[in-house]
Design an enzyme around this catalytic site. Structure first.
Site, short mmCIF file in Angstrom:
data_model
loop_
_atom_site.label_atom_id
_atom_site.label_comp_id
_atom_site.label_asym_id
_atom_site.label_seq_id
_atom_site.Cartn_x
_atom_site.Cartn_y
_atom_site.Cartn_z
N ILE A 52 0.82 -1.22 0.00
CA ILE A 52 0.00 0.00 0.00
C ILE A 52 0.85 1.27 0.00
CG2 ILE A 52 -0.29 0.32 2.51
CD1 ILE A 52 -3.35 0.74 1.86
N ASP A 75 1.57 0.18 9.51
CA ASP A 75 1.85 1.47 10.19
C ASP A 75 3.35 1.80 10.03
OD1 ASP A 75 1.10 2.65 13.60
OD2 ASP A 75 1.54 3.71 11.72
N SER A 106 -6.74 -4.49 11.18
CA SER A 106 -6.83 -5.36 12.37
C SER A 106 -6.51 -6.83 12.14
CB SER A 106 -8.23 -5.27 13.04
OG SER A 106 -8.32 -4.09 13.80
N THR A 107 -6.27 -7.23 10.90
CA THR A 107 -6.05 -8.68 10.64
C THR A 107 -4.60 -9.08 10.78
OG1 THR A 107 -5.78 -8.30 8.27
CG2 THR A 107 -8.03 -8.78 9.06
N GLY A 108 -3.75 -8.18 11.23
CA GLY A 108 -2.32 -8.52 11.45
C GLY A 108 -2.05 -8.61 12.93
N VAL A 109 -1.25 -7.67 13.43
CA VAL A 109 -0.88 -7.64 14.86
C VAL A 109 -2.12 -7.71 15.76
CG1 VAL A 109 0.04 -6.07 16.64
CG2 VAL A 109 1.27 -6.40 14.49
#
Ligand code: APR
Length: 220
Positions: free
Chosen positions: A46, A69, A152-155
């Site tokens: 991205i 991030d 939200s689907t990672g860490v």
């Protein structure tokens, strides 16, 4: 319909300047169908996106982190963190906008997603709110294209199969009732993630087209 009314409608339609094809109902249904073309699913990084705005899966401090991030801050450069410091953080499910600095994207929409705690702590509503808040902020600013990561689907551990349903419903609900942004993409970091989005998207698409699964392409 009273015969006279029926007659009136027929007469009116005979004189109508435009063929009945442009009747309000036809326009409404065509317009509704169009909103689906405004969304797509791609695989990529991205930070390379040339959308007018990219979304950052941030945390409530807005002071950077790992995952997407970390990648966005690394690509945007230190001025992004400087601007984030002035924002005073951001609540989960809300969104704040900054400049994109060294990113190809003009803006970054920062939104802290929910941390997965098993599903009984309002995670779905908060995740939907992340997508809605970013899209509302983009529409307010007149932004025409927005790229999302899979928030939200990672860490934060949100199971992707559950997150996808929430994300697609929030995005499609918004697009079906707003003209901006014109273009929204889900930028998955892996093919595996994109496959999950595509599966759920095809189900959605089929449902919205009277449940007729378009199998024509499968015959060839
Ligand atoms: N481009 C697109 N997607 C990416 C990229 C990238 N460069 N890097 C990671 N992703 C994907 C991950 O594969 C995942 O599917 O973004 C999705 C979100 O993962 P995270 O970045 O871990 O974000 P999240 O799960 O929302 O956790 C947020 O992690 O980085 C910290 O500061 C952040 O505390 C916050 C937490």
């Amino acid at each position: 319909i009273m015969l006279s009314e029926h007659h009136t409608i027929r007469k009116a339609s005979a004189q109508a300047p435009l063929p009945l094809l442009f009747s309000p109902a036809a326009v409404y249904f065509t317009k509704r169908g169009e909103y689906m073309q405004r969304f797509s699913i791609i695989v990529g990084d991205i930070t390379k996106s040339n959308a007018e705005a990219i979304v950052n899966a941030a945390n409530t401090t807005l002071l950077g982190g790992s995952g997407v991030d970390g990648a966005i801050h690394a690509a945007a450069g230190p001025r992004l963190l400087e601007e984030c410091r002035t924002l005073g953080g951001c609540e989960t499910g809300q969104a704040k906008i900054t400049t994109g600095y060294n990113l190809p994207a003009k803006y970054v929409l920062h939104t802290p997603g929910p941390i997965w705690q098993g599903g009984g702590h309002g995670e779905a509503a908060l995740l939907a709110s992340c997508y809605r808040s970013c899209l509302s902020l983009a529409a307010q600013k007149g932004i025409r294209s927005v790229d999302f990561p899979s928030i939200s689907t990672g860490v934060y551990g949100y199971p992707i199969h559950q997150a996808v349903t929430v994300a697609l419903r929030a995005i499609m609900d918004f697009l079906s009732s707003h003209d901006l942004p014109q273009q929204v993409r889900m930028v998955c970091h892996t093919e595996a993630a994109a496959d999950v989005y595509r599966q759920v998207w095809n189900l959605w698409f089929a449902e919205s087209h009277d449940g007729r699964l378009d199998v024509s392409h499968q015959k060839r």
